[in-house]
Write a protein that holds these residues in place. Structure first.
Motif, PDB file in Angstrom:
ATOM      1  N   ASP A  97      15.383 -25.735   5.247  1.00  0.00           N
ATOM      2  CA  ASP A  97      15.795 -26.939   4.451  1.00  0.00           C
ATOM      3  C   ASP A  97      15.216 -28.328   4.033  1.00  0.00           C
ATOM      4  OD1 ASP A  97      16.821 -27.365   6.852  1.00  0.00           O
ATOM      5  OD2 ASP A  97      18.400 -28.571   6.365  1.00  0.00           O
ATOM      6  N   TRP A  98      13.995 -28.625   5.810  1.00  0.00           N
ATOM      7  CA  TRP A  98      13.473 -29.495   5.361  1.00  0.00           C
ATOM      8  C   TRP A  98      12.154 -29.250   4.821  1.00  0.00           C
ATOM      9  CZ3 TRP A  98      12.976 -31.682  11.029  1.00  0.00           C
ATOM     10  CH2 TRP A  98      14.713 -32.075  11.291  1.00  0.00           C
ATOM     11  N   VAL A  99      11.901 -28.240   4.717  1.00  0.00           N
ATOM     12  CA  VAL A  99      10.529 -27.243   4.092  1.00  0.00           C
ATOM     13  C   VAL A  99      10.854 -27.934   2.095  1.00  0.00           C
ATOM     14  CG1 VAL A  99       8.906 -25.426   3.566  1.00  0.00           C
ATOM     15  CG2 VAL A  99       9.439 -25.791   5.835  1.00  0.00           C
ATOM     16  N   ASN A 100      12.381 -27.300   2.159  1.00  0.00           N
ATOM     17  CA  ASN A 100      12.342 -27.012   0.887  1.00  0.00           C
ATOM     18  C   ASN A 100      12.353 -28.855   0.234  1.00  0.00           C
ATOM     19  OD1 ASN A 100      12.592 -24.578   0.643  1.00  0.00           O
ATOM     20  ND2 ASN A 100      14.276 -24.369   0.931  1.00  0.00           N
ATOM     21  N   LEU A 101      12.898 -29.414   1.276  1.00  0.00           N
ATOM     22  CA  LEU A 101      12.851 -31.110   0.335  1.00  0.00           C
ATOM     23  C   LEU A 101      11.585 -30.870   0.111  1.00  0.00           C
ATOM     24  CD1 LEU A 101      15.237 -32.448   2.981  1.00  0.00           C
ATOM     25  CD2 LEU A 101      15.183 -32.623   0.687  1.00  0.00           C
ATOM     26  N   HIS A 102      10.966 -30.912   0.443  1.00  0.00           N
ATOM     27  CA  HIS A 102       9.625 -31.398   0.464  1.00  0.00           C
ATOM     28  C   HIS A 102       8.721 -30.468  -0.364  1.00  0.00           C
ATOM     29  CE1 HIS A 102       9.613 -33.153   4.586  1.00  0.00           C
ATOM     30  NE2 HIS A 102       8.769 -34.167   4.207  1.00  0.00           N
ATOM     31  N   THR A 103       9.063 -29.054  -0.830  1.00  0.00           N
ATOM     32  CA  THR A 103       7.728 -28.378  -1.948  1.00  0.00           C
ATOM     33  C   THR A 103       9.253 -28.565  -3.411  1.00  0.00           C
ATOM     34  OG1 THR A 103      10.292 -26.505  -0.932  1.00  0.00           O
ATOM     35  CG2 THR A 103       6.992 -26.573  -0.002  1.00  0.00           C
ATOM     36  N   ASP A 104      10.823 -28.901  -3.035  1.00  0.00           N
ATOM     37  CA  ASP A 104      11.110 -29.282  -4.714  1.00  0.00           C
ATOM     38  C   ASP A 104      10.993 -30.328  -5.160  1.00  0.00           C
ATOM     39  OD1 ASP A 104      11.568 -26.212  -4.019  1.00  0.00           O
ATOM     40  OD2 ASP A 104      13.710 -26.903  -2.846  1.00  0.00           O
ATOM     41  N   THR A 105      11.207 -31.254  -4.620  1.00  0.00           N
ATOM     42  CA  THR A 105      10.894 -32.845  -4.712  1.00  0.00           C
ATOM     43  C   THR A 105       9.474 -33.365  -5.776  1.00  0.00           C
ATOM     44  OG1 THR A 105      12.588 -33.577  -2.697  1.00  0.00           O
ATOM     45  CG2 THR A 105      10.876 -35.055  -4.216  1.00  0.00           C
ATOM     46  N   PRO A 106      10.302 -33.497  -6.730  1.00  0.00           N
ATOM     47  CA  PRO A 106       8.057 -33.359  -7.325  1.00  0.00           C
ATOM     48  C   PRO A 106       7.613 -34.527  -7.444  1.00  0.00           C
ATOM     49  CG  PRO A 106      11.107 -33.645  -9.182  1.00  0.00           C
ATOM     50  CD  PRO A 106      11.095 -33.974  -7.574  1.00  0.00           C
ATOM     51  N   PRO A 107       6.880 -33.659  -7.376  1.00  0.00           N
ATOM     52  CA  PRO A 107       5.160 -35.079  -6.328  1.00  0.00           C
ATOM     53  C   PRO A 107       5.474 -36.319  -7.348  1.00  0.00           C
ATOM     54  CG  PRO A 107       4.688 -32.698  -6.908  1.00  0.00           C
ATOM     55  CD  PRO A 107       5.878 -32.890  -7.364  1.00  0.00           C
ATOM     56  N   GLY A 108       5.424 -36.688  -8.509  1.00  0.00           N
ATOM     57  CA  GLY A 108       5.517 -37.802  -8.824  1.00  0.00           C
ATOM     58  C   GLY A 108       6.577 -38.954  -8.442  1.00  0.00           C
ATOM     59  N   LEU A 109       8.135 -38.258  -8.032  1.00  0.00           N
ATOM     60  CA  LEU A 109       8.990 -38.621  -7.324  1.00  0.00           C
ATOM     61  C   LEU A 109       8.007 -39.620  -6.175  1.00  0.00           C
ATOM     62  CD1 LEU A 109      12.892 -37.429  -8.149  1.00  0.00           C
ATOM     63  CD2 LEU A 109      10.806 -39.276  -9.868  1.00  0.00           C
ATOM     64  N   LEU A 130      16.244 -42.850 -17.153  1.00  0.00           N
ATOM     65  CA  LEU A 130      14.991 -42.870 -18.232  1.00  0.00           C
ATOM     66  C   LEU A 130      14.588 -41.433 -18.481  1.00  0.00           C
ATOM     67  CD1 LEU A 130      14.501 -46.606 -17.892  1.00  0.00           C
ATOM     68  CD2 LEU A 130      15.663 -45.687 -19.391  1.00  0.00           C
ATOM     69  N   GLY A 131      14.388 -40.854 -17.050  1.00  0.00           N
ATOM     70  CA  GLY A 131      13.774 -39.635 -16.942  1.00  0.00           C
ATOM     71  C   GLY A 131      12.141 -39.939 -16.719  1.00  0.00           C
ATOM     72  N   VAL A 132      12.197 -41.274 -15.713  1.00  0.00           N
ATOM     73  CA  VAL A 132      10.830 -41.021 -15.065  1.00  0.00           C
ATOM     74  C   VAL A 132      10.271 -40.501 -13.992  1.00  0.00           C
ATOM     75  CG1 VAL A 132       9.544 -42.886 -13.598  1.00  0.00           C
ATOM     76  CG2 VAL A 132      11.048 -43.947 -16.217  1.00  0.00           C
ATOM     77  N   ASP A 133       9.337 -39.718 -14.155  1.00  0.00           N
ATOM     78  CA  ASP A 133       9.444 -38.713 -12.805  1.00  0.00           C
ATOM     79  C   ASP A 133       7.604 -39.244 -12.782  1.00  0.00           C
ATOM     80  OD1 ASP A 133       7.637 -38.010 -15.193  1.00  0.00           O
ATOM     81  OD2 ASP A 133       8.283 -36.068 -15.707  1.00  0.00           O
ATOM     82  N   SER A 134       6.796 -40.477 -12.737  1.00  0.00           N
ATOM     83  CA  SER A 134       6.035 -40.694 -12.495  1.00  0.00           C
ATOM     84  C   SER A 134       5.171 -41.665 -11.996  1.00  0.00           C
ATOM     85  CB  SER A 134       4.858 -39.269 -13.140  1.00  0.00           C
ATOM     86  OG  SER A 134       4.799 -39.972 -14.436  1.00  0.00           O
TER      87      SER A 134
END
Length: 300
Positions: A97-109, A130-134
């Motif tokens: 679940d820690w690995v998934n947190l890192h891989t699933d979180t959008p890089p822009g965030l 606002l849909g801000v993702d980066s």
């Protein structure tokens, strides 16, 4: 905190233990931040924050605590977290679940976490509303005045984000060696004059004379009883654009051109020479360039 630092460390081949105490404490901090970005339960987030702080200050051998099972007897380490730490240190595998947190979180965030003063709660709120993702979409939203009307933000917060984005864009780029050394040597000289400092030495890329410098490393020899006073004195030096983190033994900063003496100038350099050696970098010295710096306080 810089978004680029959110990477799970690889297990060292000499284990067990496969990870150091500092690595584990840092990963727990990362997990807490990523959970907060997802809007996880505040008590769950806090449990990881508390565990990170506790391990960061731990004086006992973490590997021995895990091997003996005493890790489960420590305050703030429940069965689930104790099992996760045991798996990591004994088997060299981070929990799924820690690995998934890192891989699933959008890089822009994660990238936005590098903006000074911007934390995961506000990032999630802007992402949801606002849909801000980066960093790029955050800047666009701020320039379009979409952030100021949001509850709890306002015009000042919006401007601070724009200022932070500008600061981030300037400090995260690598500097050529000669430019980095100008910052490093100026900072080193100022630290060396502080009361309680035995010596200050440039380390890392600057010491090894690499072609480029991502950030500065300064090792400062200080008696243990003077750590707090010296750390506070460093934080009050001119030339500090932002403080990313500060403790008794380690300080993470962003330096700007006010680190240089008032007499510093590059105006005497011939324009043709400037062009030949990379004029843009030199112009940044006068136009407000910045560089990341890490300070470590060590025994003399």
């Amino acid at each position: 905190m810089a978004g680029g630092s959110f990477v799970l460390p690889k297990a060292r081949p000499s284990g067990p233990p496969y990870f150091s105490r500092n690595q584990v404490a840092n990963v727990l901090h990362q997990v807490a931040v990523l959970l907060e970005l997802q809007g996880a339960n505040v008590f769950r987030v806090r449990s990881y924050q508390n565990a990170s702080r506790m391990l960061g200050a731990l004086t006992e051998d973490l590997g021995e605590l895990v091997a003996s099972g005493d890790i489960f007897n420590m305050k703030g380490i429940g069965k689930g977290l104790g099992s996760a730490l045991t798996q990591a240190l004994s088997e060299g595998r981070w929990p799924d679940d820690w690995v998934n947190l890192h891989t699933d979180t959008p890089p822009g965030l994660i990238e936005m976490l590098g903006i000074p003063g911007l934390g995961p709660k506000r990032i999630k709120l802007m992402a949801d509303e606002l849909g801000v993702d980066s960093v790029a979409t955050l800047k666009e939203a701020a320039l379009n005045n979409q952030i100021a009307p949001m509850k709890g933000f306002g015009a000042k917060s919006q401007q601070r984000m724009l200022d932070g984005i500008e600061l981030l864009s300037r400090f995260r780029a690598r500097r050529r060696l000669d430019i980095g050394l100008r910052y490093g040597e100026a900072f080193q000289r100022k630290i060396a004059t502080l009361e309680g400092v035995h010596r200050a030495t440039l380390a890392g890329s600057a010491r090894r004379r690499k072609d480029t410098i991502g950030d500065l490393d300064v090792v400062v020899a200080v008696d243990e009883e003077d750590h707090e006073a010296v750390a506070n004195a460093i934080l009050n030096l001119p030339g500090i654009a932002d403080v990313k983190g500060a403790g008794d033994s380690k300080i993470s900063l962003i330096l700007d051109t006010t680190i240089f003496d008032d007499s510093f100038t590059v105006g005497h350099i011939d324009a043709n020479v400037l062009d030949a050696i990379g004029g843009d970098d030199y112009e940044q010295l006068e136009a407000g360039g910045t560089i990341d710096a890490q300070v470590r306080l060590v025994p003399p």
